[in-house]
Design an enzyme around this catalytic site. Structure first.
Site, mmCIF file in Angstrom:
data_model
loop_
_atom_site.group_PDB
_atom_site.id
_atom_site.type_symbol
_atom_site.label_atom_id
_atom_site.label_comp_id
_atom_site.label_asym_id
_atom_site.label_seq_id
_atom_site.Cartn_x
_atom_site.Cartn_y
_atom_site.Cartn_z
ATOM 1 N N LYS A 37 40.940 -28.660 -20.255
ATOM 2 C CA LYS A 37 41.138 -30.004 -19.705
ATOM 3 C C LYS A 37 39.867 -30.838 -19.893
ATOM 4 O O LYS A 37 38.796 -30.284 -20.165
ATOM 5 C CB LYS A 37 41.500 -29.905 -18.220
ATOM 6 C CG LYS A 37 40.423 -29.258 -17.355
ATOM 7 C CD LYS A 37 40.981 -28.821 -16.001
ATOM 8 C CE LYS A 37 39.877 -28.215 -15.140
ATOM 9 N NZ LYS A 37 40.413 -27.555 -13.951
ATOM 10 N N TYR A 257 12.079 -48.863 -15.074
ATOM 11 C CA TYR A 257 12.556 -49.777 -14.042
ATOM 12 C C TYR A 257 11.927 -49.491 -12.687
ATOM 13 O O TYR A 257 11.865 -48.338 -12.259
ATOM 14 C CB TYR A 257 14.086 -49.702 -13.926
ATOM 15 C CG TYR A 257 14.791 -50.416 -15.059
ATOM 16 C CD1 TYR A 257 14.633 -51.793 -15.244
ATOM 17 C CD2 TYR A 257 15.598 -49.721 -15.944
ATOM 18 C CE1 TYR A 257 15.271 -52.452 -16.285
ATOM 19 C CE2 TYR A 257 16.242 -50.375 -16.984
ATOM 20 C CZ TYR A 257 16.070 -51.744 -17.152
ATOM 21 O OH TYR A 257 16.694 -52.387 -18.185
HETATM 22 C C1 PLP Z 1 39.948 -26.271 -13.708
HETATM 23 C C2 PLP Z 1 40.861 -25.184 -13.314
HETATM 24 C C3 PLP Z 1 40.651 -23.869 -13.750
HETATM 25 C C4 PLP Z 1 39.386 -23.445 -14.463
HETATM 26 O O1 PLP Z 1 38.353 -23.279 -13.525
HETATM 27 P P1 PLP Z 1 36.875 -22.823 -13.955
HETATM 28 O O2 PLP Z 1 36.140 -22.743 -12.678
HETATM 29 O O3 PLP Z 1 36.354 -23.877 -14.856
HETATM 30 O O4 PLP Z 1 37.026 -21.512 -14.653
HETATM 31 C C5 PLP Z 1 41.628 -22.930 -13.462
HETATM 32 N N1 PLP Z 1 42.740 -23.264 -12.773
HETATM 33 C C6 PLP Z 1 42.955 -24.514 -12.307
HETATM 34 C C7 PLP Z 1 44.187 -24.804 -11.536
HETATM 35 C C8 PLP Z 1 42.011 -25.506 -12.551
HETATM 36 O O5 PLP Z 1 42.227 -26.750 -12.079
#
Ligand code: PLP
Length: 362
Positions: A37, A257
């Site tokens: 994702k 800045y």
């Molecule tokens: C993002 C997510 C994962 C992966 O989690 P990590 O901590 O990056 O391994 C797995 N399951 C769900 C439902 C998630 O939203």
């Protein structure tokens, strides 16, 4: 391989991503998918998915349907599921694109089952059970309704029942065992299907957290799934930025800045072509640390939109055109995150779009 202008270069080592996936496969009793994702945690969902598919990975997770559709063609025959569930009106699109939704409410189950009945076949989906995250997923009451009224799933082929751990990176947190127990209880009430439980850190919680499919993201990309202990994963990101100028700054002069850093002595300041518009977090102001030839280089003053400044008084070798390492084997993502007051996930998913991206072992 270098950027056209004096821009930074982001190197993504896909061989390291693949090695991390194989390592998780070796640790986990069941199959191991890949969460890609948010554009593969900022590293590029397509190149990552392509490389892991070549390695043998056959389960991919995005958050949104659009992300899954964009990847669908990279992983023929594999499952590419969308974690954020079924948005009203999207059922037809999920079915057309062969993307199983992760169903997290009775309303979503109803819409998906209706789509299946309309098409005259059971459509694949995952059932998401909430066991303590209180974010997405079927509540205990909804699980009971499904148990009592199984016809609600008449148009659905349940490919996995899954849940998500809220505190997997804290092995001592009591909620871990509680979630495992609640998950087992929910699975006993639902149609028999393979289970999906652990995220990255969950894989390191031991045998009670094994399932037919783990869903790691962070660990694939080199983030430490066992905070406080040595990182078992290989780093796979290297961000290098060119020095544009090196300036002499007298004692008492401010840099950047609001003069947020004042030179305590006559200093040499290197100005580098990376700023917060590149996702280089502004909270690294007066807190970041880069490397030059392995030597630590403190970030001084505010991070600007397109620039940041480093104290190189002790490093006579730093001249215009030199490269500082902002993330890399000597500057782990987790260390950058700690200095920025956030986690490695945010550091990676913030990585900017202006970087020249180089993929090793694509
Ligand atoms: C993002 C997510 C994962 C992966 O989690 P990590 O901590 O990056 O391994 C797995 N399951 C769900 C439902 C998630 O939203």
């Amino acid at each position: 391989m270098q950027a056209l202008s004096a821009g930074a270069v982001l190197e993504v080592d896909l061989a390291a991503v693949a090695a991390n996936w194989r390592m998780l496969v070796a640790r986990h009793a069941g199959a191991v998918g890949a969460v890609v994702k948010a554009d593969g945690y900022g590293l590029g969902a397509k190149p990552v998915a392509r490389r892991l598919y070549r390695e043998g990975c056959r389960h991919f997770f995005t958050a949104h349907l659009a992300e899954a559709v964009a990847l669908r063609g990279e992983a023929p025959g594999a499952m590419v599921a969308a974690l954020n569930g079924l948005w009203p009106g999207d059922a037809g699109a999920y079915a057309e694109h062969d993307v199983p939704p992760v169903l997290g409410s009775l309303g979503e189950v109803e819409a998906w089952s209706a789509e299946g009945l309309r098409r005259g076949r059971r459509l694949e989906a995952l059932l998401h059970v909430d066991t303590g995250m209180n974010r997405l997923g079927l509540s205990p009451g909804e699980v009971e309704r499904l148990a009592e009224e199984p016809e609600r799933l008449d148009g659905v082929a349940v490919r996995y029942v899954m849940t998500h751990l809220a505190s997997a990176e804290e092995p001592g947190a009591p909620i871990n065992a509680l979630q495992a127990r609640r998950f087992a209880a929910a699975c006993a009430r639902l149609p028999t299907a393979p289970r999906s439980l652990a995220n990255s850190s969950g894989i390191f919680l031991g045998a009670d957290f094994a399932s037919e499919l783990a869903r790691p993201g962070a660990a694939l990309y080199g983030i430490n799934p066992t905070p406080g202990r040595a990182n078992p994963m290989r780093p796979c990101v290297r961000l290098r930025a060119p020095v544009l100028q090196v300036r002499e700054v007298g004692a008492g002069e401010g840099v950047g800045y609001n003069g947020a850093w004042v030179a305590p002595r006559d200093s040499r300041i290197a100005t580098v072509s990376v700023g917060y518009a590149d996702g280089f977090l502004r909270s690294l102001s007066n807190a970041g640390e880069a490397r030059f030839d392995g030597a630590p280089v403190p970030l001084v003053g505010r991070v600007s939109m397109d620039l940041s400044t480093y104290d190189v008084t002790e490093l006579p070798g730093v001249a215009p055109g030199a490269w500082l390492e902002l993330i890399g084997p000597d500057v782990p993502v987790d260390a950058v995150a700690e200095r920025a007051g956030t986690n490695g996930y945010e550091v990676l998913t913030s990585l900017g779009r202006r970087y020249a991206r180089v993929y090793l072992d694509a």
